[in-house]
Design a protein around this motif. Structure first.
Motif, PDB file in Angstrom:
ATOM      1  N   VAL A  70     -33.404 -26.937 -70.524  1.00 42.07           N
ATOM      2  CA  VAL A  70     -33.629 -26.584 -72.017  1.00 42.07           C
ATOM      3  C   VAL A  70     -35.047 -26.419 -72.240  1.00 42.07           C
ATOM      4  CG1 VAL A  70     -33.303 -27.235 -74.430  1.00 42.07           C
ATOM      5  CG2 VAL A  70     -31.565 -28.023 -72.681  1.00 42.07           C
ATOM      6  N   LEU A  98     -25.983 -33.929 -62.403  1.00 50.02           N
ATOM      7  CA  LEU A  98     -26.755 -34.345 -63.445  1.00 50.02           C
ATOM      8  C   LEU A  98     -28.088 -35.042 -63.287  1.00 50.02           C
ATOM      9  CD1 LEU A  98     -24.079 -34.986 -66.240  1.00 50.02           C
ATOM     10  CD2 LEU A  98     -25.073 -32.819 -65.282  1.00 50.02           C
ATOM     11  N   GLY A  99     -28.880 -34.860 -63.686  1.00 54.75           N
ATOM     12  CA  GLY A  99     -30.065 -35.915 -63.589  1.00 54.75           C
ATOM     13  C   GLY A  99     -31.415 -35.362 -64.083  1.00 54.75           C
ATOM     14  N   PRO A 159     -31.014 -23.396 -73.881  1.00 52.92           N
ATOM     15  CA  PRO A 159     -30.735 -23.764 -72.567  1.00 52.92           C
ATOM     16  C   PRO A 159     -30.696 -22.462 -71.783  1.00 52.92           C
ATOM     17  CG  PRO A 159     -28.888 -23.535 -74.117  1.00 52.92           C
ATOM     18  CD  PRO A 159     -29.939 -23.383 -74.926  1.00 52.92           C
ATOM     19  N   TYR A 160     -31.123 -22.599 -70.496  1.00 47.04           N
ATOM     20  CA  TYR A 160     -31.272 -21.469 -69.581  1.00 47.04           C
ATOM     21  C   TYR A 160     -30.383 -21.823 -68.205  1.00 47.04           C
ATOM     22  CZ  TYR A 160     -35.031 -19.630 -72.131  1.00 47.04           C
ATOM     23  OH  TYR A 160     -35.967 -19.276 -73.200  1.00 47.04           O
ATOM     24  N   ALA A 161     -29.865 -21.014 -67.490  1.00 49.48           N
ATOM     25  CA  ALA A 161     -29.186 -21.223 -66.289  1.00 49.48           C
ATOM     26  C   ALA A 161     -30.065 -20.384 -65.360  1.00 49.48           C
ATOM     27  CB  ALA A 161     -27.860 -20.898 -66.171  1.00 49.48           C
ATOM     28  N   HIS A 169     -27.258 -22.805 -59.394  1.00 49.62           N
ATOM     29  CA  HIS A 169     -27.958 -22.551 -60.746  1.00 49.62           C
ATOM     30  C   HIS A 169     -28.318 -24.068 -61.606  1.00 49.62           C
ATOM     31  CE1 HIS A 169     -26.151 -18.763 -60.122  1.00 49.62           C
ATOM     32  NE2 HIS A 169     -26.747 -18.158 -60.958  1.00 49.62           N
ATOM     33  N   VAL A 170     -29.556 -23.775 -61.847  1.00 54.26           N
ATOM     34  CA  VAL A 170     -30.099 -25.076 -62.559  1.00 54.26           C
ATOM     35  C   VAL A 170     -30.133 -24.671 -63.964  1.00 54.26           C
ATOM     36  CG1 VAL A 170     -32.149 -26.445 -62.985  1.00 54.26           C
ATOM     37  CG2 VAL A 170     -31.665 -25.510 -60.791  1.00 54.26           C
ATOM     38  N   ALA A 171     -29.302 -25.725 -64.875  1.00 52.77           N
ATOM     39  CA  ALA A 171     -29.532 -25.735 -66.403  1.00 52.77           C
ATOM     40  C   ALA A 171     -30.801 -26.614 -66.949  1.00 52.77           C
ATOM     41  CB  ALA A 171     -28.239 -25.778 -66.908  1.00 52.77           C
ATOM     42  N   PRO A 206     -33.818 -33.689 -68.532  1.00 51.53           N
ATOM     43  CA  PRO A 206     -32.614 -33.685 -68.168  1.00 51.53           C
ATOM     44  C   PRO A 206     -32.316 -32.218 -67.545  1.00 51.53           C
ATOM     45  CG  PRO A 206     -32.700 -34.597 -70.428  1.00 51.53           C
ATOM     46  CD  PRO A 206     -33.833 -34.066 -70.070  1.00 51.53           C
ATOM     47  N   CYS A 207     -31.580 -32.123 -66.498  1.00 52.17           N
ATOM     48  CA  CYS A 207     -31.156 -30.690 -65.989  1.00 52.17           C
ATOM     49  C   CYS A 207     -29.766 -31.044 -65.282  1.00 52.17           C
ATOM     50  CB  CYS A 207     -31.981 -30.209 -64.755  1.00 52.17           C
ATOM     51  SG  CYS A 207     -32.019 -31.291 -63.277  1.00 52.17           S
ATOM     52  N   CYS A 208     -29.163 -29.963 -65.084  1.00 57.66           N
ATOM     53  CA  CYS A 208     -27.994 -29.980 -64.355  1.00 57.66           C
ATOM     54  C   CYS A 208     -27.984 -28.756 -63.098  1.00 57.66           C
ATOM     55  CB  CYS A 208     -26.756 -29.575 -65.343  1.00 57.66           C
ATOM     56  SG  CYS A 208     -25.156 -28.941 -64.636  1.00 57.66           S
ATOM     57  N   THR A 261     -25.677 -26.941 -60.399  1.00 54.13           N
ATOM     58  CA  THR A 261     -24.167 -26.391 -60.020  1.00 54.13           C
ATOM     59  C   THR A 261     -24.280 -25.337 -58.936  1.00 54.13           C
ATOM     60  OG1 THR A 261     -23.769 -26.845 -62.401  1.00 54.13           O
ATOM     61  CG2 THR A 261     -22.173 -25.414 -61.030  1.00 54.13           C
TER      62      THR A 261
END
Lengths: 194, 194
Positions: free
Chosen positions: B39, B107-108, B44-46, B35-37, B77-79, B81
């Motif tokens: 904004v 993160l990155g 925010p979206y996952a 899942h990418v988070a 910026p994204c995350c 997981t």
């Protein structure tokens, strides 16, 4: 539990969108963990969380010491997504190779649930039916260390991909095996601890 | 591929944190979707995404028409997981009931990958080894409609929960079966399409 609004309108492959709230509940009830997206200091995070559902709300529980739970308890915008991977769709082309999945996304803000015990029971029953009645219930101290949050099922989308592989005239001459490789999350037998 | 820094320091249950980059790669390589988070307009979206890994970067591919991919391509910026649910941990108390899991968080900011074909091949090989060589390769038009993104494994954390159920003196007198119920994502046989 309204129909999806603009922010949750599915733009990519809109033919896969499902707007029936019963399907939303089914997709949620088929899982035990999802991912919550939230923002902290300008950085989005996606964090795995176990969950339950009670009526038209998703329920989470976590430690009062958790950054995730403390942030969510402030009522910041969040997104909760549950995705079931149901299979690989093997097409004749790389481009049409895809996956079968069911994914539910809920947008909103969490509220703190003051009456923790029924919510914790609902989460437990979702994950291991019957277990709540045989384990030691939470002590006053354990309850005090636990935050319980609810996220209403007000703004949401569901996307279900379950069709056969697509093909195109360009695929002529390419004949690999095609079809679906199903995925299933299987629960094994309890390995008892000594 | 540095050691985790402050934003990815694991605060909750820090004893479950793993700082070995080899374990990061293992956790990533054991999955096909995460899942990418991100904004968008303050929300925010996952979002679930398939992925691959090439060296010290995660690779994604998606449509040039996708809000997710167009937003990520801007370098916001994204995350990312990836979580594997490995089992339920049945303890004597509700409080210690938990899950076995392996979760990697990166993160990155994504970068657009101009050389798309090798990246698409890497993603395909991660998900269905050997498939790339037998399907029709992407056409020029299909490639033009595809965005390929890479997210470097610079800032990350890994958390692995794999221990036995915890107990406490308060559990005295409560003796339900305890232990671990393993979960496994099983791939079935190909159901060929007609």
């Amino acid at each position: 539990m309204d129909a999806p609004v603009s922010r949750t309108r599915i733009r990519r492959l809109p033919e896969l969108a499902v707007t029936d709230p019963a399907v939303l509940r089914e997709v949620l009830d088929a899982g035990v963990a999802g991912h919550v997206a939230f923002v902290h200091d300008g950085q989005p995070y996606a964090v795995p969380v176990a969950y339950g559902r009670s009526g038209d709300a998703v329920l989470f529980h976590g430690s009062t010491g958790s950054r995730l739970f403390r942030t969510l308890a402030l009522g910041v915008p969040c997104c909760f997504t549950v995705t079931h991977l149901d299979g690989l769709v093997l097409a004749r082309s790389a481009f049409e190779t895809s996956m079968h999945y069911r994914s539910a996304m809920v947008l909103g803000r969490c509220a703190v649930v003051p009456d923790k015990l029924p919510a914790l029971r609902a989460i437990s029953e979702r994950i291991v039916p019957g277990r709540w009645d045989v384990v030691r219930p939470p002590s006053t101290k354990e309850l005090a260390a636990t935050l319980v949050l609810s996220l209403p099922l007000d703004e949401w989308s569901v996307k279900v991909s379950a069709g056969p592989p697509d093909s195109s005239p360009e695929d002529s001459g390419w004949d690999p095996p095609t079809g679906v490789v199903p995925f299933e999350l299987v629960r094994g037998a309890l390995t008892e601890s000594s």
